[in-house]
Design a protein around this motif. Structure first.
Motif, PDB file in Angstrom:
ATOM      1  N   ALA A 285       9.294  64.984  84.568  1.00  0.00           N
ATOM      2  CA  ALA A 285      10.502  64.200  84.303  1.00  0.00           C
ATOM      3  C   ALA A 285      11.133  64.609  82.973  1.00  0.00           C
ATOM      4  O   ALA A 285      12.369  64.681  82.847  1.00  0.00           O
ATOM      5  CB  ALA A 285      10.172  62.706  84.305  1.00  0.00           C
ATOM      6  N   ILE A 286      10.316  64.893  81.972  1.00  0.00           N
ATOM      7  CA  ILE A 286      10.840  65.352  80.679  1.00  0.00           C
ATOM      8  C   ILE A 286      11.548  66.691  80.841  1.00  0.00           C
ATOM      9  O   ILE A 286      12.640  66.916  80.283  1.00  0.00           O
ATOM     10  CB  ILE A 286       9.694  65.459  79.654  1.00  0.00           C
ATOM     11  N   LEU A 287      10.952  67.597  81.617  1.00  0.00           N
ATOM     12  CA  LEU A 287      11.575  68.904  81.851  1.00  0.00           C
ATOM     13  C   LEU A 287      12.917  68.753  82.561  1.00  0.00           C
ATOM     14  O   LEU A 287      13.891  69.451  82.223  1.00  0.00           O
ATOM     15  CB  LEU A 287      10.637  69.785  82.679  1.00  0.00           C
ATOM     16  N   ARG A 288      12.966  67.858  83.531  1.00  0.00           N
ATOM     17  CA  ARG A 288      14.226  67.652  84.257  1.00  0.00           C
ATOM     18  C   ARG A 288      15.320  67.135  83.318  1.00  0.00           C
ATOM     19  O   ARG A 288      16.481  67.573  83.387  1.00  0.00           O
ATOM     20  CB  ARG A 288      14.016  66.664  85.407  1.00  0.00           C
ATOM     21  N   ARG A 289      14.961  66.178  82.460  1.00  0.00           N
ATOM     22  CA  ARG A 289      15.967  65.641  81.530  1.00  0.00           C
ATOM     23  C   ARG A 289      16.479  66.733  80.601  1.00  0.00           C
ATOM     24  O   ARG A 289      17.691  66.837  80.356  1.00  0.00           O
ATOM     25  CB  ARG A 289      15.374  64.482  80.724  1.00  0.00           C
ATOM     26  N   LYS A 290      15.586  67.542  80.045  1.00  0.00           N
ATOM     27  CA  LYS A 290      15.998  68.610  79.147  1.00  0.00           C
ATOM     28  C   LYS A 290      16.864  69.633  79.871  1.00  0.00           C
ATOM     29  O   LYS A 290      17.861  70.127  79.337  1.00  0.00           O
ATOM     30  CB  LYS A 290      14.761  69.291  78.548  1.00  0.00           C
ATOM     31  N   ALA A 291      16.475  69.969  81.103  1.00  0.00           N
ATOM     32  CA  ALA A 291      17.252  70.942  81.875  1.00  0.00           C
ATOM     33  C   ALA A 291      18.660  70.423  82.147  1.00  0.00           C
ATOM     34  O   ALA A 291      19.644  71.174  82.037  1.00  0.00           O
ATOM     35  CB  ALA A 291      16.528  71.259  83.176  1.00  0.00           C
ATOM     36  N   GLN A 328      13.068  72.156  73.904  1.00  0.00           N
ATOM     37  CA  GLN A 328      14.412  72.309  73.335  1.00  0.00           C
ATOM     38  C   GLN A 328      14.538  73.641  72.600  1.00  0.00           C
ATOM     39  O   GLN A 328      15.533  74.357  72.758  1.00  0.00           O
ATOM     40  CB  GLN A 328      14.704  71.149  72.379  1.00  0.00           C
ATOM     41  N   ASN A 329      13.543  74.012  71.827  1.00  0.00           N
ATOM     42  CA  ASN A 329      13.605  75.274  71.084  1.00  0.00           C
ATOM     43  C   ASN A 329      13.604  76.473  72.026  1.00  0.00           C
ATOM     44  O   ASN A 329      14.374  77.434  71.829  1.00  0.00           O
ATOM     45  CB  ASN A 329      12.432  75.354  70.120  1.00  0.00           C
ATOM     46  N   LEU A 330      12.748  76.428  73.048  1.00  0.00           N
ATOM     47  CA  LEU A 330      12.684  77.553  73.980  1.00  0.00           C
ATOM     48  C   LEU A 330      13.990  77.719  74.744  1.00  0.00           C
ATOM     49  O   LEU A 330      14.459  78.844  74.962  1.00  0.00           O
ATOM     50  CB  LEU A 330      11.519  77.358  74.953  1.00  0.00           C
ATOM     51  N   LEU A 331      14.605  76.608  75.170  1.00  0.00           N
ATOM     52  CA  LEU A 331      15.875  76.693  75.887  1.00  0.00           C
ATOM     53  C   LEU A 331      16.993  77.166  74.953  1.00  0.00           C
ATOM     54  O   LEU A 331      17.856  77.962  75.367  1.00  0.00           O
ATOM     55  CB  LEU A 331      16.220  75.336  76.499  1.00  0.00           C
TER      56      LEU A 331
END
Length: 433
Positions: A285-291, A328-331
């Motif tokens: 869910a965290i990954l989806r929000r960041k994406a 966030q940093n990687l994206l």
């Protein structure tokens, strides 16, 4: 050694108490069994004599091959008035002798009984010797139990003592990981946790030194530029426009210094985040929000952010702010180095060790010879203080994960991967959507 807080002392005391109780119980049962067996044998012997007397009316005829049974034996006929005819068997002391006495009904009409007395003083002395031997054996056994308990407890805490000795001799210049293969199976998990902590300390010491040196260098350079510009400006009288240009250069340099200071402050904030209480969170869910947040940014820059997540959910106990900072940093880096019209992929999948999160871009790749996780290391000609990957690596270490950067094998681009190990996280049942 006998401190109340010592595990070894408590183990010794409990083992000694349990062993003593076991020896007392076993010895008592053994002695009572021997005594009961001897008395039962004597009683049956006297009963046999009494029955033969009643049958043959003669003691000599009754005892053809039992000369040993006649030793210390006294037989007499007595009268006894009782309501019920019964056999009595008891023991009595007489003139420093121990006798066992059997009253056996002989003539029911005349209320006569055969009274058979047997001197069992030697048997009594034998039982006393047996009891003394049991006490001596118990005393020897007790000493052996104490020696065994001390040796065994020392053997049990030997791995802890060894670990303590190795760790106490370490300092920031001599930190070596433990060889977990040499530890007992019960201590392998502890050894792995200590190695994880040692690895974090090594990275902390290494990068903190580089951070201090890099911060001094990064701040010294703009200060030198500002000073030189001001000195050149003050050599002779300048036009108002030239003074304005000098002030603009100084302001730009100050902004760069502020960015460096802000990045250093982020390091302090991150260290505070590491002390946050871990909470139950759905990593997917965290990954989806960041994406979803970065998808709009990618679209505005003419790039595409794709996502593919497996499984549908992955519950873990961790500091959510640290995971957010890593992703966030990687994206940000992936979108920064990906040309316009190219794609960035954020994906996750399970492997044998845990959950693998990957950010794959189509940029120019990385220089494998440079430690990009070190502070103030920059890739290419892009702007920035060079602390982003340093912060991401520190956060990954705090989560017990592994952060890695490598070039793509198929074509140009970079793969940034974060492995969240199941061993170091409290993995909960996967939810289905």
């Amino acid at each position: 050694m006998f401190s109340q807080r010592s595990i070894r002392s408590r183990f010794l005391i409990q083992l000694i108490i349990a062993s003593v109780a076991l020896m007392i119980i076993f010895s008592s049962i053994l002695y009572l069994f021997i005594q009961s067996s001897i008395y039962d044998e004597k009683r049956n012997e006297l009963l046999g004599i009494a029955e033969n007397i009643c049958s043959y009316k003669s003691l000599v005829d009754a005892q053809e091959n039992s000369n040993d049974a006649m030793l210390g034996l006294t037989v007499e006929l007595v009268n006894r008035h009782t309501e019920q005819q019964q056999i009595d068997f008891y023991e009595m002391e007489s003139d420093a002798q121990t006798l066992i006495i059997l009253l056996y009904p002989f003539n029911l009409i005349e209320d006569s009984y055969i009274k058979i007395s047997k001197n069992i003083t030697p048997t009594k002395q034998l039982l006393k010797k047996i009891l003394n031997s049991i006490f001596i054996i118990n005393a020897i056994g007790f000493l052996l139990v104490i020696v065994y308990a001390i040796i065994f407890s020392k053997m049990l805490i030997a791995p802890i003592t060894g670990l303590n000795k190795r760790l106490s001799n370490m300092n920031e210049h001599m930190i070596r990981p433990l060889v977990v293969q040499e530890l007992p199976d019960e201590f392998i998990s502890l050894g792995e946790s200590i190695n994880h902590l040692i690895n974090r300390i090594q990275n902390f010491v290494k990068y903190q030194k580089e951070l201090f040196i890099g911060a001094a260098h990064e701040l010294k350079t703009p200060l030198a530029v500002m000073k030189l510009k001001n000195q050149v400006t003050l050599i002779k009288k300048r036009s108002p426009e030239e003074y304005v240009d000098a002030i603009k250069v100084n302001n730009k340099t100050i902004d760069e210094m502020n960015a460096i200071v802000a990045s250093i402050l982020n390091i302090g904030r991150q260290e505070g985040a590491q002390l946050e209480t871990p909470i139950q969170a759905d990593v997917i869910a965290i990954l989806r929000r960041k994406a979803n947040d970065f998808a709009l940014l990618a679209e505005s820059e003419g790039k595409e952010l794709q996502m593919h997540f497996e499984p549908n959910a992955f519950m873990a106990i961790l500091q959510e702010s640290l995971l957010n900072q890593i992703i966030q940093n990687l994206l940000q880096n992936a979108l920064k180095f990906t040309p316009k019209g190219k794609k960035v992929l954020l994906q996750s999948r399970l492997n044998d060790e845990g959950l693998l999160i990957e950010v794959i871009d189509e940029g120019c790749g990385i220089d494998d010879t440079v430690d990009l996780f070190a502070p103030f290391k920059r890739q290419g000609n892009k702007s920035g203080a060079g602390l982003g990957l340093f912060l991401a690596k520190s956060a990954a270490d705090a989560l017990g994960g592994e952060l890695e950067l490598r070039n793509r094998d198929d074509h140009s681009g970079t793969v940034a991967s974060l492995l969240l190990r199941s061993k170091l996280h409290c993995i909960l049942p996967i939810k289905s959507k």
